[in-house]
Design an enzyme around this catalytic site. Structure first.
Site, PDB file in Angstrom:
ATOM      1  CD  GLU A  21      -0.419  -2.517  -3.155  1.00 30.60           C
ATOM      2  OE1 GLU A  21      -1.606  -2.125  -3.129  1.00 30.60           O
ATOM      3  OE2 GLU A  21      -0.106  -3.721  -3.102  1.00 30.60           O
ATOM      4  CG  ASN A  38      -3.284  -6.113   2.549  1.00 32.52           C
ATOM      5  OD1 ASN A  38      -4.173  -5.270   2.713  1.00 32.52           O
ATOM      6  ND2 ASN A  38      -3.109  -6.743   1.392  1.00 32.52           N
ATOM      7  CD  GLU A  39      -7.077  -7.662   0.107  1.00 31.72           C
ATOM      8  OE1 GLU A  39      -6.657  -8.405  -0.792  1.00 31.72           O
ATOM      9  OE2 GLU A  39      -7.867  -6.709  -0.104  1.00 31.72           O
ATOM     10  CE1 TYR A  95      -9.783  -1.083  -3.995  1.00 29.91           C
ATOM     11  CE2 TYR A  95      -9.717  -3.181  -2.838  1.00 29.91           C
ATOM     12  CZ  TYR A  95      -9.106  -1.993  -3.217  1.00 29.91           C
ATOM     13  OH  TYR A  95      -7.824  -1.713  -2.810  1.00 29.91           O
ATOM     14  CD  GLU A 113      -6.211  -2.542   0.065  1.00 27.43           C
ATOM     15  OE1 GLU A 113      -6.742  -3.017  -0.973  1.00 27.43           O
ATOM     16  OE2 GLU A 113      -5.188  -3.029   0.584  1.00 27.43           O
ATOM     17  CD  GLN A 160      -3.845   1.094  -4.755  1.00 26.65           C
ATOM     18  OE1 GLN A 160      -4.534   1.310  -5.739  1.00 26.65           O
ATOM     19  NE2 GLN A 160      -3.678  -0.132  -4.268  1.00 26.65           N
TER      20      GLN A 160
END
Ligand code: AHR
Length: 511
Positions: free
Chosen positions: A45, A191-192, A258, A314, A363
């Site tokens: 990213e 994304n999101e 996460y 992710e 990442q």
């Protein structure tokens, strides 16, 4: 006082540990899935020093590079066998306008990276730089399209620019130095979108998704695999709504998870943690097993044939930014605790591949649970890198069921997790690999592997462990965490026996 309580909690945890585990490897259970290499996917990213300095230094840099990509990082990517790389974000993707990143560098506009520390982005790394990197290393590109602040036309033209043989987008690409189209398989449509990618409801986004997906065409034999933006963590309603409204129009649905203490306040230090915090992190990370099962069950109800893939695009640990670094750059160190999270997570993912077809850790360089950290011209490989490299023997191998009974641990936060982890596969050359992890901080575990079909003749392996769970690899110092040959496993009649040291990860090859 807090410290005493923490130590007591950790003690209670270790008393619950079992000292012996018997694993039966069941190759007679045929018809098992192949573990997609994409489970070992990565994410890059425009965030902090992931792209700039981490991957790209430009051809004029004093840091050794090949056409602008730093050479040490390229070599590390190769050894990792990176199967797929997601780009350009993340939250960054929904403010990224691809036309800013093509053509002569001096003409490329500069934008403020609003999501990540207001750093000025000079667009010197764009579509050509990303796709050429993937092509050079044999990595499948995964483009994350701008839905939040872009237009249907902008995304449609990007796809055409990358993949069409003819037409004015192809001519523009040729003018910018690339005649042949690239092959692009994975296209993320936003994304999101429930957050930084547009703040939408699932109902609203499912219609938006269909519009963007419709005009993202297949050109010149390229076949896009279209990924709709999925849920975060425990948002099962998002998955349900997307499957209800748009399953027939998507190839995949994403999920983000996460390992993070919370979204407000301190997330804790990456390197300074108590035993109690260690187990909290691990227990939260392995909760992904249940989260995957719940999302999969919803998808099964709408898509029993399992045509639509689930992509965990992710995941990883998220701690406080290292002191002295830009808080918006999410730079964190990476200890043996992160290695344990990686090992436990990968062993879980490999058991979900009937539906889970990709996972991208966040990442790849210099951000969150990174594989690689750089500081100027220095580079270190993190403990997480070593787990990914050791485990990559499972990529494209056939999953082999294994059964075991082990003990459980209860974290201070009340989560229950197993105190042992194992996963087995057989690769195309006929080698059987077993990845094992003992997360217990203060107790070794003896393991006996038995096989219903294989008569073991030899065993070899690698181990990752450290004298201190806080150990990490730092710049300018000898590596504190690196894999070593493991000679502690022995063939004993029809079994293989070994002792897994406390807080260790081992990968065995049994012939
Ligand atoms: O990985 C950092 C950020 O976390 C990503 O940009 C975003 O998608 C997620 O919220």
């Amino acid at each position: 006082m807090k410290r005493t309580l923490t130590i007591l909690a950790a003690l209670a945890v270790s008393l619950g540990a079992w000292a012996q585990v018997k694993v039966s490897v069941r190759e007679s259970l045929t018809g098992q899935p192949v573990i997609p290499a994409e489970i070992y996917g990565q994410f890059s990213e425009h965030l902090g020093r992931c792209i700039y300095e981490g991957i790209w230094v430009g051809p004029d840099s004093s840091i050794p590079n090949k056409d602008g990509y730093r050479t040490d990082v390229l070599e590390a990517f190769k050894a990792l066998k990176v199967p797929v790389l997601r780009w350009p974000g993340g939250c960054f993707a929904d403010e990224y306008h691809w036309m800013d990143g093509i053509g002569p560098k001096e003409n490329r506009p500069k934008l403020v990276n609003n999501n990540w520390g207001s750093t000025v982005e000079d667009n010197s790394f764009g579509t050509h730089e990303f796709l050429n990197l993937c092509e050079m290393l044999g990595i499948e590109p995964y483009i994350s399209g701008n839905v939040g602040s872009g237009t249907v036309e902008e995304l449609a033209k990007w796809v055409e620019y990358m993949t069409a043989e003819n037409g004015s987008m192809a001519e523009l690409r040729a003018k910018n130095g690339r005649k042949e189209p690239w092959k692009v398989k994975y296209l993320g449509v936003g994304n999101e979108t429930w957050g930084c990618g547009g703040d939408m409801t699932a109902d609203y986004y499912s219609d938006v998704y269909k519009r963007y997906a419709l005009y993202s065409r297949n050109y010149s034999g390229n076949r896009l695999f279209k990924v709709a933006c999925g849920a975060s963590d425990y948002d099962y309603n998002w998955t349900r709504t997307m499957m209800k409204n748009a399953a027939s129009k998507m190839d995949g649905l994403s999920l983000h998870y996460y390992t993070c203490k919370g979204w407000t306040g301190s997330k804790g230090s990456a390197t300074d943690f108590t035993p109690g915090e260690y187990y909290n992190t691990l227990a939260k990370s392995v909760e992904i097993d249940e989260v995957l099962r719940n999302h999969e069950a919803i998808m099964d109800a709408f898509d029993p044939e399992r045509r639509v893939a689930l992509l965990l695009d992710e995941w990883g640990t998220w701690f406080d930014v290292e002191p002295g670094y830009n808080p918006g750059h999410l730079f964190q160190q990476n200890t043996m605790r992160d290695a344990m999270v990686a090992a436990l997570s990968l062993n879980i993912f490999q058991k979900h591949t009937a539906r889970l077809k990709m996972a991208n850790i966040a990442q790849i360089v210099n951000v969150l649970q990174a594989m690689i950290l750089t500081k100027g011209e220095q580079m270190v490989l993190t403990p997480t890198y070593h787990v990914f490299r050791m485990f990559n023997v499972h990529q494209n191998a056939t999953y082999v069921p294994s059964e075991y009974t082990c003990g459980t641990l209860v974290s201070e936060e009340g989560r229950v997790m197993e105190n042992f982890s194992a996963c087995t596969s057989r690769d195309a050359s006929g080698a059987l690999h077993v990845s094992l992890a003992n997360p217990v901080l203060d107790k070794a575990v003896t393991v006996e592997l038995s096989f219903d079909e294989l008569k073991p003749r030899s065993v070899s392996g690698e181990i990752l462990t450290a004298s201190d769970i806080h150990a990490y690899n730092d710049f300018g110092k000898a590596p504190a965490v690196s894999p070593a040959a493991f000679t502690g496993a022995k063939v004993s009649g029809k079994t293989v026996k070994l002792t897994l040291p406390a807080a260790s990860v081992v990968v065995l090859e049994v012939m």
